[in-house]
Design a protein around this motif. Sequence first.
Motif, PDB file in Angstrom:
ATOM      1  N   THR A 176       0.719  -1.148  -0.172  1.00 31.91           N
ATOM      2  CA  THR A 176       0.126   0.064   0.171  1.00 31.91           C
ATOM      3  C   THR A 176       0.753   1.283   0.007  1.00 31.91           C
ATOM      4  O   THR A 176       0.547   2.166  -0.536  1.00 31.91           O
ATOM      5  N   TYR A 177       1.963   1.160   0.560  1.00 29.49           N
ATOM      6  CA  TYR A 177       2.795   2.397   0.960  1.00 29.49           C
ATOM      7  C   TYR A 177       4.001   2.455  -0.412  1.00 29.49           C
ATOM      8  O   TYR A 177       4.955   2.934  -0.397  1.00 29.49           O
ATOM      9  N   GLY A 178       3.753   1.376  -1.466  1.00 27.87           N
ATOM     10  CA  GLY A 178       4.764   1.148  -2.325  1.00 27.87           C
ATOM     11  C   GLY A 178       5.954   0.377  -2.039  1.00 27.87           C
ATOM     12  O   GLY A 178       6.973   0.557  -2.864  1.00 27.87           O
ATOM     13  N   ILE A 179       6.094  -0.296  -1.012  1.00 30.61           N
ATOM     14  CA  ILE A 179       7.279  -1.286  -0.658  1.00 30.61           C
ATOM     15  C   ILE A 179       6.831  -2.392  -1.145  1.00 30.61           C
ATOM     16  O   ILE A 179       5.856  -3.230  -0.412  1.00 30.61           O
ATOM     17  N   ARG A 180       7.446  -2.889  -2.075  1.00 32.91           N
ATOM     18  CA  ARG A 180       7.351  -4.295  -2.676  1.00 32.91           C
ATOM     19  C   ARG A 180       8.269  -5.180  -2.540  1.00 32.91           C
ATOM     20  O   ARG A 180       8.544  -6.130  -1.784  1.00 32.91           O
ATOM     21  N   ARG A 181       9.414  -4.659  -3.105  1.00 29.27           N
ATOM     22  CA  ARG A 181      10.822  -5.334  -2.707  1.00 29.27           C
ATOM     23  C   ARG A 181      11.210  -5.066  -1.532  1.00 29.27           C
ATOM     24  O   ARG A 181      11.407  -3.979  -0.785  1.00 29.27           O
ATOM     25  N   GLY A 182      11.975  -5.949  -0.627  1.00 24.77           N
ATOM     26  CA  GLY A 182      12.536  -5.812   0.550  1.00 24.77           C
ATOM     27  C   GLY A 182      11.489  -5.587   1.564  1.00 24.77           C
ATOM     28  O   GLY A 182      11.800  -5.157   2.783  1.00 24.77           O
ATOM     29  N   ALA A 183      10.320  -5.943   1.445  1.00 30.27           N
ATOM     30  CA  ALA A 183       9.226  -5.900   2.468  1.00 30.27           C
ATOM     31  C   ALA A 183       9.509  -6.625   3.619  1.00 30.27           C
ATOM     32  O   ALA A 183       9.263  -6.052   4.723  1.00 30.27           O
ATOM     33  N   ALA A 184       9.954  -7.987   3.366  1.00 28.61           N
ATOM     34  CA  ALA A 184      10.472  -8.540   4.895  1.00 28.61           C
ATOM     35  C   ALA A 184      11.338  -8.037   5.683  1.00 28.61           C
ATOM     36  O   ALA A 184      11.318  -8.080   6.929  1.00 28.61           O
ATOM     37  N   VAL A 185      12.217  -7.213   4.854  1.00 32.79           N
ATOM     38  CA  VAL A 185      13.283  -6.576   5.712  1.00 32.79           C
ATOM     39  C   VAL A 185      12.744  -5.119   6.423  1.00 32.79           C
ATOM     40  O   VAL A 185      12.998  -5.150   7.624  1.00 32.79           O
ATOM     41  N   VAL A 186      11.842  -4.592   5.622  1.00 32.26           N
ATOM     42  CA  VAL A 186      11.398  -3.084   6.232  1.00 32.26           C
ATOM     43  C   VAL A 186      10.271  -3.783   7.415  1.00 32.26           C
ATOM     44  O   VAL A 186      10.247  -3.309   8.613  1.00 32.26           O
ATOM     45  N   TRP A 187       9.669  -5.135   7.210  1.00 32.03           N
ATOM     46  CA  TRP A 187       8.782  -5.400   8.254  1.00 32.03           C
ATOM     47  C   TRP A 187       9.595  -5.993   9.490  1.00 32.03           C
ATOM     48  O   TRP A 187       9.233  -5.395  10.728  1.00 32.03           O
ATOM     49  N   ALA A 188      10.680  -6.407   9.252  1.00 32.55           N
ATOM     50  CA  ALA A 188      11.594  -6.838  10.480  1.00 32.55           C
ATOM     51  C   ALA A 188      12.115  -5.563  11.272  1.00 32.55           C
ATOM     52  O   ALA A 188      12.362  -5.436  12.511  1.00 32.55           O
ATOM     53  N   ALA A 189      12.491  -4.634  10.385  1.00 37.85           N
ATOM     54  CA  ALA A 189      13.078  -3.369  11.065  1.00 37.85           C
ATOM     55  C   ALA A 189      11.883  -2.587  11.880  1.00 37.85           C
ATOM     56  O   ALA A 189      11.846  -2.104  12.821  1.00 37.85           O
ATOM     57  N   ALA A 200      -0.348   7.682   1.124  1.00 39.38           N
ATOM     58  CA  ALA A 200      -0.870   6.539   0.459  1.00 39.38           C
ATOM     59  C   ALA A 200      -2.354   6.686  -0.043  1.00 39.38           C
ATOM     60  O   ALA A 200      -2.708   6.422  -0.988  1.00 39.38           O
ATOM     61  N   LEU A 201      -3.024   7.432   1.024  1.00 32.67           N
ATOM     62  CA  LEU A 201      -4.292   7.979   0.681  1.00 32.67           C
ATOM     63  C   LEU A 201      -4.467   8.999  -0.316  1.00 32.67           C
ATOM     64  O   LEU A 201      -5.308   8.831  -1.335  1.00 32.67           O
ATOM     65  N   ALA A 202      -3.344   9.914  -0.390  1.00 29.14           N
ATOM     66  CA  ALA A 202      -3.575  10.951  -1.419  1.00 29.14           C
ATOM     67  C   ALA A 202      -3.476  10.249  -2.880  1.00 29.14           C
ATOM     68  O   ALA A 202      -3.664  10.752  -3.813  1.00 29.14           O
ATOM     69  N   ARG A 203      -2.533   9.298  -2.835  1.00 30.21           N
ATOM     70  CA  ARG A 203      -2.276   8.720  -4.152  1.00 30.21           C
ATOM     71  C   ARG A 203      -3.352   7.553  -4.521  1.00 30.21           C
ATOM     72  O   ARG A 203      -3.002   6.871  -5.471  1.00 30.21           O
ATOM     73  N   GLY A 204      -4.590   7.231  -3.824  1.00 25.02           N
ATOM     74  CA  GLY A 204      -5.640   6.711  -4.123  1.00 25.02           C
ATOM     75  C   GLY A 204      -5.526   5.176  -3.864  1.00 25.02           C
ATOM     76  O   GLY A 204      -6.143   4.432  -4.381  1.00 25.02           O
ATOM     77  N   ARG A 205      -4.717   4.990  -2.721  1.00 24.07           N
ATOM     78  CA  ARG A 205      -4.178   3.785  -2.273  1.00 24.07           C
ATOM     79  C   ARG A 205      -5.160   3.433  -0.959  1.00 24.07           C
ATOM     80  O   ARG A 205      -4.599   2.601  -0.126  1.00 24.07           O
ATOM     81  N   GLY A 206      -6.176   4.110  -0.756  1.00 29.10           N
ATOM     82  CA  GLY A 206      -7.017   3.970   0.189  1.00 29.10           C
ATOM     83  C   GLY A 206      -7.935   2.486   0.151  1.00 29.10           C
ATOM     84  O   GLY A 206      -8.029   1.852  -0.904  1.00 29.10           O
ATOM     85  N   GLY A 207      -8.308   2.121   1.212  1.00 27.69           N
ATOM     86  CA  GLY A 207      -9.002   0.720   1.136  1.00 27.69           C
ATOM     87  C   GLY A 207      -8.211  -0.432   1.640  1.00 27.69           C
ATOM     88  O   GLY A 207      -8.892  -1.531   2.074  1.00 27.69           O
ATOM     89  N   ALA A 208      -6.826  -0.344   1.531  1.00 31.47           N
ATOM     90  CA  ALA A 208      -6.206  -1.236   1.958  1.00 31.47           C
ATOM     91  C   ALA A 208      -5.625  -1.327   3.487  1.00 31.47           C
ATOM     92  O   ALA A 208      -5.923  -0.210   3.566  1.00 31.47           O
ATOM     93  N   PRO A 209      -5.686  -2.360   3.833  1.00 25.86           N
ATOM     94  CA  PRO A 209      -5.565  -2.147   5.378  1.00 25.86           C
ATOM     95  C   PRO A 209      -4.101  -1.751   5.653  1.00 25.86           C
ATOM     96  O   PRO A 209      -3.111  -1.796   4.958  1.00 25.86           O
TER      97      PRO A 209
END
Length: 97
Positions: A34-47, A84-93
């Motif tokens: 939702t925030y544009g983080i696709r690559r490295g999501a596991a690393v961001v999640w852990a951090a 994320a909301l301003a870019r129209g990515r609302g609705g995703a948790p």
Amino acid sequence: MLSVAVCLVLGCVLVASAMLKLVDRQGTRSALATYGIRRGAAVVWAAVVAAELVLAAGVGAGIAAAAYVAAALMAVFAVAQGVALARGRGGAPCACF
């Protein structure tokens, strides 16, 4: 006395947030898209989980710097949600908790 209560509440909020992210690893990683983080999501999640747990311990211990960093982290999360909301990515948790 009030500051101790506030520190404990903030510490509990951070612990709860981190624990819920640990329980729903895949959901949280998916929500990062939702925030544009696709690559490295596991690393961001852990951090994020590690930061929340470390800050929870610091805030709970009454370390002022940890409270300021926790407040800054929450502000970053709020700005990211707004973008994320301003870019129209609302609705995703948001996977905040």
